[in-house]
Design an enzyme around this catalytic site. Structure first.
Site, mmCIF file in Angstrom:
data_model
loop_
_atom_site.group_PDB
_atom_site.id
_atom_site.type_symbol
_atom_site.label_atom_id
_atom_site.label_comp_id
_atom_site.label_asym_id
_atom_site.label_seq_id
_atom_site.Cartn_x
_atom_site.Cartn_y
_atom_site.Cartn_z
ATOM 1 C CB CYS A 248 -0.915 -0.134 1.214
ATOM 2 S SG CYS A 248 -2.394 0.985 0.847
ATOM 3 C CG HIS A 333 -4.347 -3.691 2.448
ATOM 4 N ND1 HIS A 333 -3.431 -3.199 3.219
ATOM 5 C CD2 HIS A 333 -5.103 -2.500 1.793
ATOM 6 C CE1 HIS A 333 -3.460 -1.704 3.175
ATOM 7 N NE2 HIS A 333 -4.255 -1.270 2.359
ATOM 8 C CD GLU A 335 -2.478 -5.849 5.245
ATOM 9 O OE1 GLU A 335 -1.807 -6.211 4.166
ATOM 10 O OE2 GLU A 335 -2.692 -4.780 5.263
#
Lengths: 359, 1105
Positions: A248, A333, A335
């Site tokens: 990001c 993302h 994650e």
């Protein structure tokens, strides 16, 4: 109590105040995720922003600290159609309103959030003032217009680590340059057996190298990437010395460090349903997004970068690698938190990259 | 991956007739599939037995076969058409099973036909319990512990180990028949015993039952390149234990955290990948409300009812995308038709709440057990969209058309608290109404949660509704009170009315005292209907409507765009809500509104959606903007690309009028949406809108008994004598005057059994004692029952010229509801004179009623004379069937007539249209196996849920095809049980002889046996049910009987022997004929089968040559 959101284009949205009272300013953005508001509220990347949720019912499953992405909330305001005051979920530890009140975040409920979203989509992201002191709405609009420019703000120091933190796992040891990292990045790496050492954003590269990490992850974070001057410099110094993985804001910082450029998107990508195509395999992944800036595609090649991932909706750059150096980077993302877990494989790829380069 | 270039011709299998568990959603899916295939330049061959579908329209596929959905007929079509490939996953379970059967039989290999989409192996992995279990274990997905048993003790041992409750699912019984949930060993022994008896292989699955867990579904799509996306997730408001088809469902999930959602989403993707599905798939989970534990309950490797719902809930065309995936395209190559810019490879984001509410047939089957469980009972469903849960829920409730304006049923007000508790603890169709009633009585949410296990979130939402009701009630005229709402949300600009100007401002004169605009707006935002608000304030809904307009409390319309506003979209798919910005902005063009037909229910099925869609198409063809209003998510009419504009809204005056006020169309068409739309004609006209087609006054003349009587009397057309009884005595007097038997029915149907033929005064009194209460306000209609042949005519009329495409002759005599009769076109036993007579009467009536559009008239031919029974000034159930066999586009013509065209201008002359060479037989299809406690005997009340058609040049073969398609497994020999009422015995005699000649052995109880023996027929005598075992029912249950002929004896008490015989037959899949007329044609069919004639297939495209 009544609250209002005043946009710099002169539009006013009235609603019920919930959470904290007062007044705050920020960039008004919308998020299309239907779940995951705790993740949104605690994602440091939202620092400086007033977040509008497009899904109308927010707070249904309450607040669960286990799903936080950082210690608290950095949003400047939270706008919903309906805030649930009687949440129902076994993990809930309180209501949305209580959480916002504790975090000092002004909430605004009862707004036609779809109308607001359509306005932001058409006119682009705007500055706005959220206030529970609404006696003079015209004055609020004026204030919104005179708010500092979003890109003129330094948000990273407000959210990033001040000291080096160590999350023990096993081997390898990875460095994480914290620009406002989501906790899930650490969790994902730990789950893969890594030890993660978190460095403040202005850590000199030598200090990072001193720890001899197997690789360096540059985290997500808030604001215009060009403001991350020291991180950009550090990454430039680390490139070629250590395998790098940008996520990001970290992705944008990496691009800038290597000589590419970034630009601001009209209204950004914020949500959990963005299709990203992995150009190497042709496979498409549904991914979690939160970014208002993007890397300019035409500046990649001169910087020795190759596009690896592309957004299927608007064609923007979502990932790159370096032609020679062990560098990988994605705009979205892997994650999750909130959002789909489809892209967690990228952490595995980074570990592979380390394996290839590390020995 | 581009489309597979070797494909030229693809065959699609439809899903056949509408039955409980398989409704209109497969017409929607099949239609999208056919279109998607043709978009890719492929030739399409279709087989489906259901003529009332859009997918079987000539323009949907290149070759359409309306033939029985059996492996034999599928193989015949393959033989005749030689398709390159077969697409099996869009025709429901029927399509899937057929594909499996023809593949297993080697037919696909023989003709080199490939299976498209999900491979057969994947289907087997998902469908076979053992395979599925192994796969789940292999990929680490949790499934409930289960055991396959063939002895009760094994079930008990399993339950002792796992703990109660457990669910018993007998193998090879239809739709969960004989299964159930056991809470104790005693119950388990009972259920397992019954289940094992009912299973033909004496086997059952016993599974740990996670009653009360959340039931969550995911709709997943995967392409050949392994791209996987979830389209939508859904949460059943009713927790585990109630069939998802009978559950009230909300989309997206409301009570799942992101962590829970992502956990189940990831599991769904894992499962669809492990299965190797290429196309759509539905995954059902049970989620523990108190932990992260979950189980995978079931996977459907095909399009399902849930995928239709997910499509309509998100705007994402799952069937279309699944079809394109099946022919080789990948998701990132398929455009998102909604935005026109992005691709099909994304996950829709909703910015609204969707509620699906099932529609149950208990208004028709008042004796049926209303409790809900693992066996689905609903016939259809509605969907509603709102920006709050309350709004969506209450819209859904209004859409049901069950006579309620909100979550309130007056009769429940009389239930004592303990009964209320008891009923909530055992879920039935009224459970949310019971919950609302309990909340009004002050029951705490915690207690309701303990009783119902409905998540507190939803209970709290219902409490919001009742609390809002309280606020409104408190504003009932009386001393002025301050507005309870202190602010009003609204937008504005600083220069405009930016401030919350109307907060706290008292309303103008004429408003009910105390009803402030803030409160009115709040009530509307909470979803309360005008009728509910009116009732609470003691005024009329008209007055509330007026007030709303005066105060500017009007709905805005928002778009379903798949992306929560993130991208610009152009799909004209709208829903209403009470917010600030309207996106639908009426266009200044010529436009017409078509009112749809709402949920599928007994008596109003998919045929009316067929008509609505055709009307929309005709309007578009004429260059008008076609706007449709409907609320049924299963249908083609609610597909976003059918009409120019789709309003997904309740079909009740308030919501329809809101749209009309906004759109200001030049007209509204009500004749294609069944009784739902006709019922709206009066309020629509009263509100000042123009009804196109037959006028409201003329509709009324056809529907009002007295006015209709006068009309036919003036025309000199005979009708059965009768009258309206305003008291019991008067009804009796009329009956004696016209003579028994008489047909009686209430003029006002409140639900419950309505129509009956009674043979004497005693029966009439009984009927009036327990079926209807006769009052001056609710009189009863008494008509002479004329024994005779029932005939039906559908006609198109432009006010002057009358075109009759065809006369249909019913196999069953008058007295059996026309929807439950086998209909034959062209008629086989009418003289030219009678046909002319029928046309003349039709023409007279149509002209007198100034019909502009369609009219349906039912006649009875009694002792050589034609009597008119009923006139429906609208399209009928038989319009799709007749349109298809005659090739006359009836709805298209009727729509253009509504717009002012004449038949002559459209190239049609009046008169009785020339009969075709083909004979088309329409047969009803019932869902009795799913509805225990419902008597299967045919009568004046309609009971069928769907229909099929058989076409042939030969009458017997057409009948055979129709019977086969309807699922009658006609035996060619064996044992036939014959139990005949005394009055039918003489008539039955030749039939029994025919059965004997066919080689059947006859079994009967003493009375019938004595009669038959006296006529020299050999009969085996069996005991009556009440005479102890073994009796007739035991024989049937023991698989010893192959055919049952049973005519109704007096009374309808469900305890009677006849009822038990008929139920046993249905449950054992033995054909059960309750009308001697049906028996007669069935015997004819069996004879034809014994002759073994060849059965040529005729594609629809060649019906009219």
């Amino acid at each position: 109590m009544q609250a209002v959101l005043a946009l710099e284009d002169g539009t006013l949205y009235y609603g019920r105040a919930f959470g904290a009272g007062g007044e705050n300013w920020g960039e008004v953005v919308f998020n299309t995720g239907m779940t995951g508001y705790e993740g949104v509220l605690t994602d440091p990347s939202y620092c400086g922003q007033i977040v509008v949720m497009t899904y109308p019912l927010v707070g249904n499953y309450g607040i669960n600290a286990e799903d936080f992405e950082s210690k608290g909330s950095f949003v400047r305001g939270f706008v919903v159609r309906e805030a649930c005051d009687r949440p129902s979920n076994w993990k809930s530890g309180g209501t949305l309103a209580e959480f916002l009140a504790n975090e000092g975040v002004i909430g605004l409920a009862g707004v036609d959030t779809r109308a607001l979203t359509r306005r932001l989509r058409t006119k682009g992201t705007m500055r706005g003032i959220i206030s529970t002191e609404t006696d003079e709405p015209e004055a609020l609009v004026e204030k919104a217009r005179s708010c500092p420019d979003f890109s003129a703000q330094d948000f990273i120091p407000m959210v990033a680590a001040k000291d080096i933190l160590r999350y023990d796992g096993g081997d390898p040891v990875l460095a994480l340059i914290d620009l406002g990292a989501k906790q899930n990045i650490v969790r994902c790496l730990q789950r893969r057996g890594c030890t993660v050492v978190v460095f403040p954003p202005d850590t000199p590269p030598a200090d990072i190298l001193a720890q001899n990490p197997a690789g360096v992850v540059i985290s997500n974070g808030p604001g215009d990437p060009v403001r991350a001057v020291s991180a950009i410099a550090a990454v430039r110094a680390l490139a070629g010395k250590k395998p790098l993985f940008g996520i990001c804001l970290g992705h944008q910082v990496l691009a800038l460090a290597l000589g590419a450029r970034t630009y601001k998107l009209k209204f950004g990508h914020r949500g959990a349903n963005h299709p990203v195509k992995d150009l190497a395999t042709g496979k498409v992944y549904i991914s979690s997004h939160n970014h208002g800036f993007s890397v300019a595609e035409e500046t990649l090649a001169p910087a020795g970068l190759v596009i690896t991932h592309r957004n299927l909706n608007d064609g923007t750059v979502e990932g790159f690698r370096h032609r020679e150096l062990p560098v990988m980077s994605v705009q979205y993302h892997p994650e999750a938190g909130p959002g789909p877990h489809d892209s967690e494989y990228l952490f595995d790829e980074f570990l592979k990259l380390i394996g290839r380069e590390g020995n | 991956m581009p489309k597979d270039k070797t494909l030229k011709k693809v065959m699609v299998i439809g899903s056949g007739p509408i039955v409980i568990g398989q409704a209109a959603e497969f017409d929607y899916a099949g239609t999208q599939a056919c279109r998607a295939l043709r978009e890719e330049g492929l030739q399409v061959v279709l087989i489906n037995s259901n003529p009332a579908t859009i997918m079987t329209d000539a323009n949907m596929a290149d070759r359409i076969y309306i033939e029985p959905l059996t492996p034999e007929f599928v193989a015949k079509v393959i033989h005749q058409e030689r398709p390159d490939a077969l697409l099996p996953t869009l025709g429901g379970q029927t399509g899937l099973n057929l594909a499996k059967q023809v593949a297993d039989a080697g037919v696909l290999d023989q003709y080199g036909v490939r299976l498209l989409g999900t491979p057969l192996e994947s289907i087997k992995r998902a469908e076979d319990r053992e395979h599925f279990r192994n796969m789940c274990l292999a990929i680490g997905e949790p499934i409930p512990e289960s055991v396959i048993i063939s002895e009760v003790d094994a079930a008990v041992a399993f339950a002792r180990k796992t703990s109660y409750p457990v669910v018993v699912r007998p193998a090879y019984t239809l739709g969960g028949t004989g299964g159930g949930v056991a809470f104790s060993e005693e119950e388990l022994r009972d259920i397992a015993n019954r289940g094992l008896t009912m299973s033909i292989i004496h086997q059952a699955l016993v599974e740990r039952c996670v009653l009360g867990w959340k039931e969550i579904e995911y709709e997943v799509v995967r392409d050949g390149a392994d791209n996987c996306i979830t389209i939508c997730n859904m949460e059943n408001i009713d927790p585990m234990g109630i069939h998802t088809g009978d559950s009230i469902v909300v989309a997206p999930t409301q009570t799942l955290s992101d962590r829970e959602h992502q956990m189940l989403r990831s599991a769904s993707l894992k499962i669809i990948r492990a299965l190797g599905v290429e196309g759509g798939c539905n995954v059902q989970f049970a989620l523990d409300p108190e932990s992260y534990n979950y189980y995978v309950i079931e996977v459907n490797p095909r399009l399902s009812r849930s995928s239709a719902l997910a499509s309509k809930a998100t705007g994402y065309p799952i069937a279309k995308v699944a079809t394109k995936v099946a022919v080789g395209l990948t998701l990132d190559e398929i455009k998102n038709a909604v935005t026109g810019k992005t691709y099909a490879c994304f996950e829709p984001a909703l910015d609204y709440v969707v509620v699906k509410y099932p529609r149950w047939p208990f208004d028709k089957f008042s004796f049926a057990n209303r409790n809900l469980g693992t066996q689905m009972k609903s016939t259809g469903e509605v969907m509603a969209i709102g920006r709050t849960f309350e709004e969506a829920l209450l819209k859904a409730v209004r859409s049901l058309e069950i006579g309620v304006a909100g979550l309130h049923m007056t009769e429940l007000g009389h239930l004592p608290n303990d009964q209320l508790r008891a009923r909530m603890a055992r879920p039935d169709d009224l459970r949310l109404f019971l919950v609302a009633e309990a909340l009004r009585r002050g029951f705490p949410v915690s207690e309701l949660f303990e009783l119902t296990r409905i998540d507190r979130f939803f209970l709290d939402k219902i409490k919001n509704i009742t609390a809002t009701e309280d606020l409104v009630r408190a504003a009932r005229p009386g001393p002025a009170r301050p507005d309870p709402l202190t602010w009003v949300p609204r937008t504005g600009t600083p220069t405009g009315a930016g401030a919350p100007a109307d907060a706290g401002t008292p309303t103008g004169a004429g408003a009910p005292a105390g009803l402030m605009p803030g409160l009115l707006r709040r009530a509307k935002r909470a979803g309360l209907s005008d009728s509910t608000i009116a009732e609470l304030l003691g005024t009329t809904s008209r007055e509330i409507h007026r007030l709303r307009r005066e105060q500017g409390v009007e709905p805005v319309y928002k778009m379903v765009d798949t992306c929560a506003g993130e991208f610009e979209a152009t799909t004209p798919y709208y829903y209403s809500t009470y917010e600030e910005e309207d996106e639908a902005g009426a266009e200044d063009v010529r436009k017409v509104v078509v009112l749809g037909s709402g949920p599928i229910r007994i008596g109003q099925g998919i045929e009316f959606d067929y008509c609505s869609v055709h009307s929309v198409w005709a309007l578009k063809e004429q260059g008008l903007q076609a706007i449709i209003i409907n609320n049924n998510p299963e249908t083609v009419s609610t597909d976003f690309d059918t009409a120019d504009r789709l309003y997904f809204e309740p079909l009740v005056p308030e919501d329809v009028m809101n749209i009309l006020h906004k759109e200001k169309p030049e007209g509204v068409i009500v004749q294609f949406g069944g009784q739902t739309a006709i019922n709206l004609a009066r309020p629509v006209e009263k509100a000042g809108f123009n009804i196109l087609g037959t006028s409201v006054a003329d509709i009324d003349r056809a529907e009002d008994r007295e006015r209709f009587d006068r009309l036919v009397a003036e025309l000199g057309i005979p009708r059965p004598p009768g009258g309206t009884g305003f008291s019991v005595e008067e009804a009796q007097r009329i009956a004696e005057q016209v003579g028994f038997p008489v047909l009686v029915r209430p003029s006002y149907v409140l639900g419950g059994r309505a129509m009956e033929i009674v043979y004497n005064s005693q029966e009439l009194l009984e009927y009036m004692a327990d079926a209807v209460r006769v009052t001056p306000k609710h009189p009863v209609l008494v008509d002479k029952y004329l024994l005779g042949k029932e005939l039906e005519v559908d006609a198109v009329c432009d006010g002057e010229t009358v075109l009759v495409p065809g006369i249909m002759e019913h196999v069953e005599r008058a007295g059996v509801h026309s929807g439950d009769s086998i209909a034959v076109f062209p008629p086989q036993s009418l003289t030219p004179e009678i046909k002319q007579q029928l046309f003349d009467y039709t023409q007279q009536i149509a002209r007198a009623l100034r019909i502009r559009g369609l009219v349906n008239i039912q006649f009875v031919l009694h002792e050589g004379r034609v009597f008119v029974l009923e006139v429906n000034p609208r399209s009928s159930r038989t319009v799709p069937y007749l349109s298809k066999v005659t090739g006359i586009p009836m709805v298209n013509l009727a729509t253009r007539i509504c717009l002012g065209a004449t038949l002559a201008e459209m190239g049609y002359r009046g008169g009785l249209y020339e009969e075709t060479q083909n004979i088309a037989v329409k047969a009803p299809v019932f869902s009795f196996a799913k509805l225990l406690d419902v008597d299967v005997c045919l009568g004046p009340e309609m009971k069928s849920t769907g229909e099929v058609m058989g076409v042939s040049k030969d009458y017997a073969l057409a009948l055979y095809k129709a019977c086969l398609a309807a699922g009658y497994s006609l035996p060619l020999s064996g044992k036939a049980v014959v139990t005949i009422a005394d009055r039918d015995k003489d008539e039955a005699l030749p039939l029994v002889r025919s059965l004997v000649n066919l080689g059947f052995e006859i079994v009967a109880t003493e009375g019938t046996a004595a009669f038959l023996r006296s006529r020299a027929i050999t009969v085996e005598v069996a005991r009556k049910v009440h005479e102890g075992s073994p009796n007739l029912v035991d024989l049937i249950r023991g698989n010893k009987i192959h055919l049952v002929v049973n005519t109704l004896t007096k009374g309808k008490l469900t305890t009677r022997d006849g009822f038990r015989i008929r139920r046993a037959a249905v449950e054992m899949g033995v054909p059960c004929l309750t009308s001697l007329d049906t028996a007669r044609v069935v015997i004819e069919v069996m004879r034809a089968r014994q002759r073994g004639e060849a059965m040529p297939l005729i594609p629809l495209q060649e019906y009219v040559s």
